[in-house]
Design a protein around this motif. Sequence first.
Motif, PDB file in Angstrom:
ATOM      1  N   ALA A 158      -9.730  -2.010   5.688  1.00 11.60           N
ATOM      2  CA  ALA A 158      -8.393  -1.745   6.227  1.00 11.60           C
ATOM      3  C   ALA A 158      -7.686  -3.054   6.543  1.00 11.60           C
ATOM      4  O   ALA A 158      -6.487  -3.233   6.240  1.00 11.60           O
ATOM      5  CB  ALA A 158      -8.498  -0.871   7.468  1.00 11.60           C
ATOM      6  N   SER A 172     -11.306   5.156   0.758  1.00 11.67           N
ATOM      7  CA  SER A 172     -12.508   5.970   0.575  1.00 11.67           C
ATOM      8  C   SER A 172     -13.625   5.112  -0.036  1.00 11.67           C
ATOM      9  O   SER A 172     -13.511   4.685  -1.180  1.00 11.67           O
ATOM     10  CB  SER A 172     -12.191   7.153  -0.347  1.00 11.67           C
ATOM     11  OG  SER A 172     -13.352   7.883  -0.637  1.00 11.67           O
ATOM     12  N   ARG A 189     -13.380  -0.742   8.607  1.00 13.35           N
ATOM     13  CA  ARG A 189     -12.421  -1.573   9.320  1.00 13.35           C
ATOM     14  C   ARG A 189     -12.120  -2.854   8.531  1.00 13.35           C
ATOM     15  O   ARG A 189     -10.980  -3.319   8.505  1.00 13.35           O
ATOM     16  CB  ARG A 189     -12.967  -1.918  10.708  1.00 13.35           C
ATOM     17  CG  ARG A 189     -12.899  -0.743  11.678  1.00 13.35           C
ATOM     18  CD  ARG A 189     -13.618  -1.016  12.967  1.00 13.35           C
ATOM     19  NE  ARG A 189     -15.075  -0.977  12.751  1.00 13.35           N
ATOM     20  CZ  ARG A 189     -15.966  -1.121  13.719  1.00 13.35           C
ATOM     21  NH1 ARG A 189     -15.568  -1.321  14.962  1.00 13.35           N
ATOM     22  NH2 ARG A 189     -17.254  -1.072  13.456  1.00 13.35           N
ATOM     23  N   LEU A 244      -6.812   0.938  14.043  1.00  8.67           N
ATOM     24  CA  LEU A 244      -7.598   1.207  12.831  1.00  8.67           C
ATOM     25  C   LEU A 244      -8.567   0.074  12.524  1.00  8.67           C
ATOM     26  O   LEU A 244      -9.730   0.313  12.172  1.00  8.67           O
ATOM     27  CB  LEU A 244      -6.656   1.433  11.641  1.00  8.67           C
ATOM     28  CG  LEU A 244      -7.321   1.790  10.310  1.00  8.67           C
ATOM     29  CD1 LEU A 244      -8.145   3.062  10.433  1.00  8.67           C
ATOM     30  CD2 LEU A 244      -6.273   1.954   9.205  1.00  8.67           C
ATOM     31  N   SER A 303     -13.789   4.654   4.208  1.00  7.52           N
ATOM     32  CA  SER A 303     -12.967   3.856   5.103  1.00  7.52           C
ATOM     33  C   SER A 303     -13.835   2.909   5.931  1.00  7.52           C
ATOM     34  O   SER A 303     -14.822   3.323   6.523  1.00  7.52           O
ATOM     35  CB  SER A 303     -12.181   4.782   6.034  1.00  7.52           C
ATOM     36  OG  SER A 303     -11.426   4.033   6.961  1.00  7.52           O
ATOM     37  N   ARG A 336      -9.076   5.587  15.873  1.00  6.88           N
ATOM     38  CA  ARG A 336      -7.612   5.657  15.807  1.00  6.88           C
ATOM     39  C   ARG A 336      -7.130   7.089  15.983  1.00  6.88           C
ATOM     40  O   ARG A 336      -6.099   7.319  16.620  1.00  6.88           O
ATOM     41  CB  ARG A 336      -7.129   5.099  14.475  1.00  6.88           C
ATOM     42  CG  ARG A 336      -5.634   5.282  14.276  1.00  6.88           C
ATOM     43  CD  ARG A 336      -5.102   4.348  13.254  1.00  6.88           C
ATOM     44  NE  ARG A 336      -4.008   4.945  12.526  1.00  6.88           N
ATOM     45  CZ  ARG A 336      -3.286   4.320  11.605  1.00  6.88           C
ATOM     46  NH1 ARG A 336      -3.561   3.070  11.313  1.00  6.88           N
ATOM     47  NH2 ARG A 336      -2.327   4.914  10.971  1.00  6.88           N
ATOM     48  N   ASN A 337      -7.848   8.059  15.443  1.00  6.68           N
ATOM     49  CA  ASN A 337      -7.454   9.454  15.633  1.00  6.68           C
ATOM     50  C   ASN A 337      -7.418   9.815  17.109  1.00  6.68           C
ATOM     51  O   ASN A 337      -6.506  10.513  17.573  1.00  6.68           O
ATOM     52  CB  ASN A 337      -8.419  10.379  14.888  1.00  6.68           C
ATOM     53  CG  ASN A 337      -8.215  10.342  13.385  1.00  6.68           C
ATOM     54  OD1 ASN A 337      -7.175   9.908  12.907  1.00  6.68           O
ATOM     55  ND2 ASN A 337      -9.201  10.788  12.641  1.00  6.68           N
ATOM     56  N   TYR A 387      -5.439   3.669   5.905  1.00  8.24           N
ATOM     57  CA  TYR A 387      -6.018   4.811   6.610  1.00  8.24           C
ATOM     58  C   TYR A 387      -6.800   5.724   5.669  1.00  8.24           C
ATOM     59  O   TYR A 387      -7.819   6.302   6.048  1.00  8.24           O
ATOM     60  CB  TYR A 387      -4.903   5.610   7.291  1.00  8.24           C
ATOM     61  CG  TYR A 387      -5.407   6.739   8.164  1.00  8.24           C
ATOM     62  CD1 TYR A 387      -5.879   6.484   9.443  1.00  8.24           C
ATOM     63  CD2 TYR A 387      -5.426   8.047   7.689  1.00  8.24           C
ATOM     64  CE1 TYR A 387      -6.344   7.516  10.251  1.00  8.24           C
ATOM     65  CE2 TYR A 387      -5.889   9.083   8.492  1.00  8.24           C
ATOM     66  CZ  TYR A 387      -6.345   8.806   9.767  1.00  8.24           C
ATOM     67  OH  TYR A 387      -6.824   9.826  10.558  1.00  8.24           O
ATOM     68  N   LYS A 388      -6.334   5.839   4.420  1.00  7.52           N
ATOM     69  CA  LYS A 388      -6.947   6.791   3.485  1.00  7.52           C
ATOM     70  C   LYS A 388      -7.941   6.150   2.531  1.00  7.52           C
ATOM     71  O   LYS A 388      -8.311   6.748   1.527  1.00  7.52           O
ATOM     72  CB  LYS A 388      -5.844   7.514   2.695  1.00  7.52           C
ATOM     73  CG  LYS A 388      -5.006   8.450   3.560  1.00  7.52           C
ATOM     74  CD  LYS A 388      -4.051   9.302   2.753  1.00  7.52           C
ATOM     75  CE  LYS A 388      -2.917   8.522   2.189  1.00  7.52           C
ATOM     76  NZ  LYS A 388      -1.869   9.382   1.576  1.00  7.52           N
ATOM     77  N   GLY A 425     -11.641   1.692  14.082  1.00  7.09           N
ATOM     78  CA  GLY A 425     -11.989   2.517  12.933  1.00  7.09           C
ATOM     79  C   GLY A 425     -11.154   3.788  12.886  1.00  7.09           C
ATOM     80  O   GLY A 425     -10.338   4.068  13.764  1.00  7.09           O
ATOM     81  N   LYS A 426     -11.381   4.591  11.844  1.00  8.90           N
ATOM     82  CA  LYS A 426     -10.554   5.773  11.610  1.00  8.90           C
ATOM     83  C   LYS A 426     -10.685   6.803  12.721  1.00  8.90           C
ATOM     84  O   LYS A 426      -9.685   7.335  13.221  1.00  8.90           O
ATOM     85  CB  LYS A 426     -10.936   6.397  10.262  1.00  8.90           C
ATOM     86  CG  LYS A 426     -10.014   7.509   9.798  1.00  8.90           C
ATOM     87  CD  LYS A 426     -10.346   7.902   8.376  1.00  8.90           C
ATOM     88  CE  LYS A 426      -9.425   8.995   7.865  1.00  8.90           C
ATOM     89  NZ  LYS A 426      -9.723   9.343   6.454  1.00  8.90           N
ATOM     90  N   GLU A 427     -11.896   7.126  13.139  1.00  6.76           N
ATOM     91  CA  GLU A 427     -12.080   8.128  14.184  1.00  6.76           C
ATOM     92  C   GLU A 427     -11.528   7.638  15.512  1.00  6.76           C
ATOM     93  O   GLU A 427     -10.933   8.403  16.270  1.00  6.76           O
ATOM     94  CB  GLU A 427     -13.561   8.496  14.311  1.00  6.76           C
ATOM     95  CG  GLU A 427     -14.117   9.233  13.108  1.00  6.76           C
ATOM     96  CD  GLU A 427     -13.315  10.480  12.778  1.00  6.76           C
ATOM     97  OE1 GLU A 427     -12.973  11.223  13.718  1.00  6.76           O
ATOM     98  OE2 GLU A 427     -13.017  10.699  11.593  1.00  6.76           O
TER      99      GLU A 427
END
Length: 276
Positions: A224, A217, A221, A250, A219, A258-259, A214-215, A254-256
Amino acid sequence: EAGHGVTVDVRRLARQVAWFRRHPALVLLGTQARVIDRTGRPAGVLDRPQEHVSIRWYHLFDNGFIHSTVMFRRDAARTCGGYERLLHCEDYALWSRLTLQAPVMNLAERLVDYRTNPDSVYGMLTPEEAAVSTQGSRRVIQRNLQGMFGDEAISPQEMELLSGFRWGVHRAAVEAFLELFHRLRQRYQRVFPESRRSADFRRTIARQYDDIAYKLSPSTRRMALQVYAAGILRDPALTRSFSWPRVLALTVLGKEGRNRVRARWAVRAAMGNGVP
């Protein structure tokens, strides 16, 4: 902590005091937490390892306790030197020393609502203050490593790499980080073989791979997915410990994405459990 709002379940203090009375050797006890946003809406969960052997391992990377949930024995804290002057990691330092000396644990229950806020103390640090805080955290991690492995400490380059768990692993360093993570786990399990039989330890490892993915840098897919694949390749049993809805969210969205999914799940879970 300034900048964060914490709502405590009325059962929390009674549960922790009762646990201390039943376990006189225990010196430090935390719980899990629910995450809420600035408006009080559920935004996810915040979990930490439960068993002592898992917390000791987690302390090689980050704080194994959620600040607002902790209760500890005052005499034990005094005996190990109390708080020291380390910018924004005084608790991490104290709790690490306690963890090296006596039994500690986290209850499985989520007894605190933890409000995330970008205007928190840490979020408002200047670059210079953040750098000092980072150095303090690295000092704590180095002491934790020495406390567990003696003089068999990692190199300065590996220490720099290890700090990526807390601040985010750069994509170019992810393979080296995962190799170091695996080697440290092997070393730890030789020193503490009971961790091999611990379901909580395996869940902790699975959550750490999730945090790494998740972290990342920056990020992506694909990267991950590479992190999760590396974890499964080294330990196929992790497939039983991963939260697959989170993994798929995720690696597919992707990160957004998943948020957004996490926030939707948190609201649904709160409605189902009657959480305000």
